[in-house]
Design an enzyme around this catalytic site. Sequence first.
Site, PDB file in Angstrom:
ATOM      1  N   GLY A  59     -17.837   1.594  -1.487  1.00  0.00           N
ATOM      2  CA  GLY A  59     -16.482   1.090  -1.729  1.00  0.00           C
ATOM      3  C   GLY A  59     -16.164  -0.211  -1.005  1.00  0.00           C
ATOM      4  O   GLY A  59     -15.111  -0.801  -1.223  1.00  0.00           O
ATOM      5  N   ASP A  70      -6.947  -4.124  -7.461  1.00  0.00           N
ATOM      6  CA  ASP A  70      -7.860  -3.001  -7.202  1.00  0.00           C
ATOM      7  C   ASP A  70      -8.941  -2.873  -8.285  1.00  0.00           C
ATOM      8  O   ASP A  70     -10.131  -2.847  -7.986  1.00  0.00           O
ATOM      9  CB  ASP A  70      -7.085  -1.672  -7.124  1.00  0.00           C
ATOM     10  CG  ASP A  70      -6.428  -1.477  -5.760  1.00  0.00           C
ATOM     11  OD1 ASP A  70      -6.849  -2.136  -4.793  1.00  0.00           O
ATOM     12  OD2 ASP A  70      -5.497  -0.650  -5.676  1.00  0.00           O
ATOM     13  N   LYS A 105       3.389   1.015  -3.931  1.00  0.00           N
ATOM     14  CA  LYS A 105       2.754   0.278  -5.034  1.00  0.00           C
ATOM     15  C   LYS A 105       3.532   0.347  -6.352  1.00  0.00           C
ATOM     16  O   LYS A 105       3.467  -0.575  -7.157  1.00  0.00           O
ATOM     17  CB  LYS A 105       1.330   0.791  -5.258  1.00  0.00           C
ATOM     18  CG  LYS A 105       0.347   0.364  -4.176  1.00  0.00           C
ATOM     19  CD  LYS A 105      -1.064   0.793  -4.513  1.00  0.00           C
ATOM     20  CE  LYS A 105      -2.052   0.292  -3.490  1.00  0.00           C
ATOM     21  NZ  LYS A 105      -3.437   0.635  -3.825  1.00  0.00           N
ATOM     22  N   GLY A 147     -10.886  11.608 -10.629  1.00  0.00           N
ATOM     23  CA  GLY A 147      -9.568  11.248 -10.112  1.00  0.00           C
ATOM     24  C   GLY A 147      -8.719  10.559 -11.164  1.00  0.00           C
ATOM     25  O   GLY A 147      -9.253  10.005 -12.146  1.00  0.00           O
ATOM     26  N   ALA A 148      -7.394  10.633 -10.969  1.00  0.00           N
ATOM     27  CA  ALA A 148      -6.462   9.967 -11.896  1.00  0.00           C
ATOM     28  C   ALA A 148      -5.277   9.407 -11.115  1.00  0.00           C
ATOM     29  O   ALA A 148      -4.185   9.241 -11.657  1.00  0.00           O
ATOM     30  CB  ALA A 148      -5.998  10.948 -12.972  1.00  0.00           C
ATOM     31  N   GLY A 149      -5.479   9.121  -9.815  1.00  0.00           N
ATOM     32  CA  GLY A 149      -4.431   8.539  -8.982  1.00  0.00           C
ATOM     33  C   GLY A 149      -4.386   7.024  -9.158  1.00  0.00           C
ATOM     34  O   GLY A 149      -4.897   6.483 -10.155  1.00  0.00           O
ATOM     35  N   GLY A 150      -3.792   6.341  -8.183  1.00  0.00           N
ATOM     36  CA  GLY A 150      -3.597   4.894  -8.288  1.00  0.00           C
ATOM     37  C   GLY A 150      -4.898   4.129  -8.462  1.00  0.00           C
ATOM     38  O   GLY A 150      -4.990   3.246  -9.341  1.00  0.00           O
ATOM     39  N   ALA A 151      -5.902   4.456  -7.664  1.00  0.00           N
ATOM     40  CA  ALA A 151      -7.180   3.725  -7.742  1.00  0.00           C
ATOM     41  C   ALA A 151      -7.840   3.975  -9.091  1.00  0.00           C
ATOM     42  O   ALA A 151      -8.335   3.045  -9.743  1.00  0.00           O
ATOM     43  CB  ALA A 151      -8.100   4.146  -6.602  1.00  0.00           C
ATOM     44  N   ASN A 179      -0.500  -4.157  -6.048  1.00  0.00           N
ATOM     45  CA  ASN A 179      -0.935  -4.169  -4.637  1.00  0.00           C
ATOM     46  C   ASN A 179      -0.890  -5.577  -4.046  1.00  0.00           C
ATOM     47  O   ASN A 179      -1.077  -5.744  -2.846  1.00  0.00           O
ATOM     48  CB  ASN A 179      -2.340  -3.576  -4.487  1.00  0.00           C
ATOM     49  CG  ASN A 179      -3.412  -4.481  -5.075  1.00  0.00           C
ATOM     50  OD1 ASN A 179      -3.120  -5.338  -5.907  1.00  0.00           O
ATOM     51  ND2 ASN A 179      -4.637  -4.301  -4.640  1.00  0.00           N
ATOM     52  N   THR A 238       0.852  -1.180   0.000  1.00  0.00           N
ATOM     53  CA  THR A 238       0.000   0.000   0.000  1.00  0.00           C
ATOM     54  C   THR A 238       0.889   1.230   0.000  1.00  0.00           C
ATOM     55  O   THR A 238       2.118   1.122  -0.141  1.00  0.00           O
ATOM     56  CB  THR A 238      -1.014  -0.060   1.164  1.00  0.00           C
ATOM     57  OG1 THR A 238      -1.958   1.009   0.995  1.00  0.00           O
ATOM     58  CG2 THR A 238      -0.361   0.049   2.529  1.00  0.00           C
TER      59      THR A 238
HETATM   60  P1  NDP Z   1      -3.898   8.891  -4.951  1.00  0.00           P
HETATM   61  O1  NDP Z   1      -3.263   9.788  -3.953  1.00  0.00           O
HETATM   62  O2  NDP Z   1      -3.057   8.127  -5.908  1.00  0.00           O
HETATM   63  O3  NDP Z   1      -4.941   9.751  -5.832  1.00  0.00           O
HETATM   64  C1  NDP Z   1      -5.847  10.634  -5.225  1.00  0.00           C
HETATM   65  C2  NDP Z   1      -6.733  11.267  -6.308  1.00  0.00           C
HETATM   66  O4  NDP Z   1      -7.697  12.082  -5.629  1.00  0.00           O
HETATM   67  C3  NDP Z   1      -5.975  12.166  -7.269  1.00  0.00           C
HETATM   68  O5  NDP Z   1      -6.511  12.017  -8.554  1.00  0.00           O
HETATM   69  C4  NDP Z   1      -6.276  13.564  -6.717  1.00  0.00           C
HETATM   70  O6  NDP Z   1      -6.295  14.551  -7.708  1.00  0.00           O
HETATM   71  C5  NDP Z   1      -7.682  13.375  -6.213  1.00  0.00           C
HETATM   72  N1  NDP Z   1      -8.056  14.357  -5.194  1.00  0.00           N
HETATM   73  C6  NDP Z   1      -7.588  14.451  -3.918  1.00  0.00           C
HETATM   74  N2  NDP Z   1      -8.180  15.486  -3.278  1.00  0.00           N
HETATM   75  C7  NDP Z   1      -9.039  16.051  -4.179  1.00  0.00           C
HETATM   76  C8  NDP Z   1      -9.937  17.158  -4.118  1.00  0.00           C
HETATM   77  N3  NDP Z   1     -10.094  17.893  -3.013  1.00  0.00           N
HETATM   78  N4  NDP Z   1     -10.677  17.445  -5.222  1.00  0.00           N
HETATM   79  C9  NDP Z   1     -10.539  16.719  -6.351  1.00  0.00           C
HETATM   80  N5  NDP Z   1      -9.692  15.665  -6.470  1.00  0.00           N
HETATM   81  C10 NDP Z   1      -8.958  15.341  -5.395  1.00  0.00           C
HETATM   82  O7  NDP Z   1      -4.820   7.919  -4.098  1.00  0.00           O
HETATM   83  P2  NDP Z   1      -5.402   6.490  -4.541  1.00  0.00           P
HETATM   84  O8  NDP Z   1      -5.863   6.599  -5.942  1.00  0.00           O
HETATM   85  O9  NDP Z   1      -4.451   5.424  -4.175  1.00  0.00           O
HETATM   86  O10 NDP Z   1      -6.641   6.342  -3.554  1.00  0.00           O
HETATM   87  C11 NDP Z   1      -7.816   7.116  -3.732  1.00  0.00           C
HETATM   88  C12 NDP Z   1      -8.897   6.585  -2.817  1.00  0.00           C
HETATM   89  O11 NDP Z   1      -9.261   5.286  -3.221  1.00  0.00           O
HETATM   90  C13 NDP Z   1      -8.474   6.478  -1.336  1.00  0.00           C
HETATM   91  O12 NDP Z   1      -9.460   7.109  -0.549  1.00  0.00           O
HETATM   92  C14 NDP Z   1      -8.463   4.987  -1.062  1.00  0.00           C
HETATM   93  O13 NDP Z   1      -8.927   4.710   0.241  1.00  0.00           O
HETATM   94  C15 NDP Z   1      -9.452   4.481  -2.090  1.00  0.00           C
HETATM   95  N6  NDP Z   1      -9.201   3.093  -2.479  1.00  0.00           N
HETATM   96  C16 NDP Z   1     -10.208   2.202  -2.297  1.00  0.00           C
HETATM   97  C17 NDP Z   1     -10.052   0.903  -2.646  1.00  0.00           C
HETATM   98  C18 NDP Z   1     -11.184  -0.042  -2.435  1.00  0.00           C
HETATM   99  O14 NDP Z   1     -10.941  -1.244  -2.599  1.00  0.00           O
HETATM  100  N7  NDP Z   1     -12.374   0.393  -2.076  1.00  0.00           N
HETATM  101  C19 NDP Z   1      -8.797   0.395  -3.243  1.00  0.00           C
HETATM  102  C20 NDP Z   1      -7.802   1.424  -3.440  1.00  0.00           C
HETATM  103  C21 NDP Z   1      -8.008   2.717  -3.057  1.00  0.00           C
HETATM  104  P3  NDP Z   1      -4.942  15.255  -8.270  1.00  0.00           P
HETATM  105  O15 NDP Z   1      -4.319  14.253  -9.192  1.00  0.00           O
HETATM  106  O16 NDP Z   1      -5.465  16.438  -8.991  1.00  0.00           O
HETATM  107  O17 NDP Z   1      -4.114  15.579  -7.068  1.00  0.00           O
END
Ligand code: NDP
Length: 284
Positions: free
Chosen positions: A247, A107, A71, A131-135, A92, A67
């Site tokens: 989720g 995931d 990752k 969003g465009a992060g890991g998830a 993961n 985690t």
């Molecule tokens: P990352 O840090 O990789 O990505 C976070 C994303 O959230 C980015 O795209 C970021 O945008 C966006 N973001 C954060 N704050 C804001 C805001 N105020 N307004 C708009 N966009 C925002 O995190 P992960 O992708 O790893 O995780 C994201 C969520 O997914 C977590 O809460 C985690 O708990 C959940 N998750 C759930 C799983 C499940 O099985 N249910 C599995 C994996 C994750 P920007 O790029 O612009 O910064």
Amino acid sequence: MAKNYRSQLVGVFGCPVDENPTIRVQEAAFAAAGLDWRYLTLLVKPEDLADAFRGLKAMNFAGINLTVPHKVEGLKYVDEQSTEVQLIGATNTIVNRGGRLIAYNTDGKGFVESLREQGIELTGKHIAVLGAGGAARAICVECALAGCQEITIINRNHKRGEELAELINEKTESRAAFARWEGTAPIPSCDILINATSVGLYPDPGCPDIRYEDIRPGMIVQDVIPNPADTLFLKKAREFGATTYDGLGMLVCQGAIGFTLWTGLEAPAQVMRQALEAENQADS
Ligand code: NDP
């Protein structure tokens, strides 16, 4: 028959990791399956990751979850990467097969499976992902591989959003477009809207800043946030007639896929969901 006092070990490397509830979910599953397996929650700092992997092999762990923040970095220490890991660029779940470490990413598969359990297929669908992060990366890749026709990626950080859209367009059959998220984001007309940001995760009581009135009756709206299960995002989406999914389903399904990769057995998904719900209740 000779007695066996040696448990099979799996676990998670993370930093921070103290609040990761996966131990409860996997150990409930091991107990239900009658397996003498242990799941260890291990604090591993980034500078110690190489040593942690050496330890994992030396102590014959059956596998490990990675985690935040391991990752992507963890890929340096594996011997083989599954197709989805090659596309997503992150892992993961790692399986130790006789000393060879094989990287998977459960995931996005967990996400797709949780929709399937509700009778929702992705073939030909248009999804919008916040969003465009890991998830988000894992979800977009697996939805594309599952036959999704169109993907709209809505993100604040342009570079991250554009890169993800490019990846989908270049490496899969789906069509992806990036939409800038500035202020209150409009939502395109789509079949499924997914919150894959971290907004709303406990203790944050907020919700993504989007135009909720764009949500149409019958639209499927899914959150990735596992805690709380019923987020403000889902509550607001229901006010506009959406059918919502939390989720927890994704978390249970991704854990269930990991359980099967490690043990070779079908996962007791119901037991895993109950264990997770009990943990969420203990928090609230
Ligand atoms: P990352 O840090 O990789 O990505 C976070 C994303 O959230 C980015 O795209 C970021 O945008 C966006 N973001 C954060 N704050 C804001 C805001 N105020 N307004 C708009 N966009 C925002 O995190 P992960 O992708 O790893 O995780 C994201 C969520 O997914 C977590 O809460 C985690 O708990 C959940 N998750 C759930 C799983 C499940 O099985 N249910 C599995 C994996 C994750 P920007 O790029 O612009 O910064």
